[in-house]
Motif scaffolding. Structure first.
Motif, PDB file in Angstrom:
ATOM      1  N   ALA A 272      17.604  44.636  63.774  1.00  0.00           N
ATOM      2  CA  ALA A 272      16.369  44.554  63.002  1.00  0.00           C
ATOM      3  C   ALA A 272      16.569  45.095  61.590  1.00  0.00           C
ATOM      4  N   ILE A 273      17.244  46.232  61.480  1.00  0.00           N
ATOM      5  CA  ILE A 273      17.502  46.798  60.152  1.00  0.00           C
ATOM      6  C   ILE A 273      18.369  45.851  59.329  1.00  0.00           C
ATOM      7  N   ASP A 274      19.356  45.224  59.968  1.00  0.00           N
ATOM      8  CA  ASP A 274      20.242  44.297  59.245  1.00  0.00           C
ATOM      9  C   ASP A 274      19.459  43.103  58.706  1.00  0.00           C
ATOM     10  N   TYR A 275      18.592  42.512  59.539  1.00  0.00           N
ATOM     11  CA  TYR A 275      17.790  41.376  59.077  1.00  0.00           C
ATOM     12  C   TYR A 275      16.880  41.799  57.918  1.00  0.00           C
ATOM     13  N   ALA A 276      16.229  42.947  58.050  1.00  0.00           N
ATOM     14  CA  ALA A 276      15.309  43.407  57.008  1.00  0.00           C
ATOM     15  C   ALA A 276      16.059  43.734  55.716  1.00  0.00           C
ATOM     16  N   THR A 277      17.239  44.312  55.849  1.00  0.00           N
ATOM     17  CA  THR A 277      18.039  44.620  54.661  1.00  0.00           C
ATOM     18  C   THR A 277      18.495  43.348  53.962  1.00  0.00           C
ATOM     19  N   GLN A 278      18.914  42.355  54.740  1.00  0.00           N
ATOM     20  CA  GLN A 278      19.294  41.075  54.152  1.00  0.00           C
ATOM     21  C   GLN A 278      18.114  40.451  53.413  1.00  0.00           C
ATOM     22  N   GLY A 279      16.923  40.565  54.010  1.00  0.00           N
ATOM     23  CA  GLY A 279      15.734  40.049  53.341  1.00  0.00           C
ATOM     24  C   GLY A 279      15.457  40.767  52.029  1.00  0.00           C
ATOM     25  N   GLN A 280      15.632  42.094  52.022  1.00  0.00           N
ATOM     26  CA  GLN A 280      15.429  42.855  50.789  1.00  0.00           C
ATOM     27  C   GLN A 280      16.399  42.407  49.712  1.00  0.00           C
ATOM     28  N   GLN A 281      17.644  42.159  50.079  1.00  0.00           N
ATOM     29  CA  GLN A 281      18.642  41.731  49.107  1.00  0.00           C
ATOM     30  C   GLN A 281      18.293  40.375  48.512  1.00  0.00           C
ATOM     31  N   GLU A 282      17.842  39.447  49.351  1.00  0.00           N
ATOM     32  CA  GLU A 282      17.466  38.130  48.845  1.00  0.00           C
ATOM     33  C   GLU A 282      16.209  38.218  47.983  1.00  0.00           C
ATOM     34  N   LEU A 283      15.291  39.103  48.369  1.00  0.00           N
ATOM     35  CA  LEU A 283      14.061  39.245  47.592  1.00  0.00           C
ATOM     36  C   LEU A 283      14.361  39.867  46.231  1.00  0.00           C
TER      37      LEU A 283
END
Length: 472
Positions: A272-283
């Motif tokens: 979950a943290i990995d998915y959310a972190t990836q989303g933050q990077q793309e955002l």
């Protein structure tokens, strides 16, 4: 005898000449019922609410004091018993006593229930009572797919029609749950979206892939709400692929947030943290979106809370709150679900409960109930159930049972397996306290309610299950 000299009942009705008592026939009948206490709230005149004791209670913004002032009002002749008033709403005398003498009720649903029951004039209240909704069907009757949802399937295509379909389903889903709507979303994808992806209508370009991604992601949430997490995972993965072909970068980040949420429910906090972190990077690499950023920070906070990392959890929640206060983001995408202060409060309540900070968890759960209107049935149910669980952990059993009873009364026709599962968890949490009257009475009520809900849920799932796999 002139009109000024005529004898009148305390309710204002003129007494007949042959009536030697001080009450009219209606008041006499009411007074005689239930050993002198009415079986339901009696009709009272408008001046009832201007009595000094009642006015003081209303001005205090404390419904418990209002109820106490109502019971002891001189209009009744003698005070109404707590047992009688408690029976009007199906609670016990000790529970009513706690309402009258405890902290003020802040849940709008419960405030509205008492205001309607006692027929308090709206202008005397410190909150706004919403218009009465149509009665829900009994818990044992399958809820038909709303006319709105059926109309969507045969509605116009194109990106405008797809966006309207998403918005409409989102509204209905919040009220009745995903289990009732999953099959209609799949039918829409199969019949109105898939033909346009490959060799269908021209001129749509990447927009149709964006719509397909958004609707597939929505189908994933409805499958998740119906208890089918494997199917939800496949929908989310397909939505991520489709969003890469589409033209809305915020939607791809939104799908990553959905994958993070599902990972939490699968007890995979690191994923979950990995998915959310990836989303933050793309955002961060594209146009800002404060609500979406806040959601991603909150999802990271949940991962840290699951690992017992208090400092990191609180830091991420602070980042989420700061992000929500940012008003300089891009225009909201119609495909991205809103994330507001109520959403953040719900995430914070979960995090604080996992960390064992029960006062903070209770505060955030109550905050959700303050912010969510009555129409957000499922969201309010989650908050109520979180609050009930926290109250049990704090040893406040009667209040916990009162809160949980509200959930049973308001979610009888909600098609959400997640709510059923949380009710089961609450049952298991409360079972060691079965020796107490309030716990025993609630658990008996809950057992019957769960039998009805599980039967309804299974029937609804059988009826609405798609015959074929979705094309997108």
């Amino acid at each position: 005898m002139t009109d000024m000299q005529a004898r009148r009942c305390r309710c204002g009705t003129r007494l007949a000449r042959d009536n030697t008592s001080d009450r009219c026939a209606a008041c006499t009948t009411t007074a005689r019922s239930t050993n002198g206490n009415p079986a339901e709230p009696p009709v009272v005149p408008l001046e009832f609410w201007t009595h000094p004791g009642m006015r003081a209670a209303l001005d205090a913004w404390h419904m418990g004091r209002v109820i106490a002032a109502y019971r002891t009002h001189p209009h009744h002749g003698r005070p109404l018993r707590q047992e009688t008033v408690a029976a009007w709403v199906g609670i016990t005398q000790p529970q009513l006593s706690r309402i009258e003498h405890g902290p003020p009720i802040i849940d709008l649903g419960r405030l509205t229930q008492w205001a309607r029951l006692l027929c308090i004039p709206p202008e005397r209240l410190w909150f706004q009572v919403q218009k009465q909704r149509a009665a829900r069907p009994p818990a044992h009757t399958p809820v038909p797919v709303p006319v709105l949802a059926r109309a969507i399937i045969s509605g116009p295509g194109g990106s405008g029609g797809d966006a309207a379909a998403v918005a409409a389903w989102r509204t209905v889903d919040a009220q009745i749950g995903g289990a009732h709507l999953y099959a209609t979303v799949i039918a829409y994808l199969r019949d109105l979206v898939a033909p346009r992806l490959f060799g269908g209508k021209g001129g749509e370009g990447a927009g149709v892939f964006t719509a397909a991604a958004a609707l597939t992601e929505m189908a994933g949430w409805m499958a998740h709400d119906a208890g089918h997490n494997d199917r939800a995972g496949r929908h989310f993965a397909r939505a991520r692929d489709l969003s890469g072909v589409g033209d809305d970068p915020h939607l791809r980040v939104h799908v990553l947030a959905s994958l993070a949420h599902l990972a939490h429910h699968r007890a995979q906090p690191d994923d979950a943290i990995d998915y959310a972190t990836q989303g933050q990077q793309e955002l961060t690499a594209g146009a800002s979106h404060p609500e979406l950023a806040a959601r991603l920070w909150a999802l990271q906070a949940r991962g840290h809370a699951a690992a017992g990392r208090s400092r990191e959890t609180r830091a991420k929640l602070d980042r989420a709150e700061t992000a929500l206060q940012d008003s300089n983001g891009a225009a909201p995408s119609p495909w991205v679900s809103p994330f507001d202060a109520g959403s953040l409060a719900g995430e914070a309540a979960r995090c604080m409960r996992q960390l064992g900070d029960l006062p903070a968890a209770q505060h955030h759960a109550q905050r959700v109930l303050e912010l969510r209107p009555a129409g957000r049935t499922r969201s309010r149910a989650f908050a109520h159930l979180t609050l009930a669980g926290v109250l049990i952990e704090r040893g406040e059993l009667e209040q916990a049972c009162t809160v949980a009873t509200d959930v049973l009364h308001t979610t009888g026709s909600l098609g959400s397996y997640l709510v059923i599962q949380q009710l089961r968890d609450l049952r298991d949490q409360l079972h060691p306290h079965r020796a107490t009257n309030c716990a025993r009475n609630f658990l008996d009520h809950l057992a019957e309610s769960l039998r009805q809900r599980e039967w309804l849920y299974q029937l609804t799932t059988d009826i609405t299950q798609p015959r074929t796999s979705p094309t997108p």
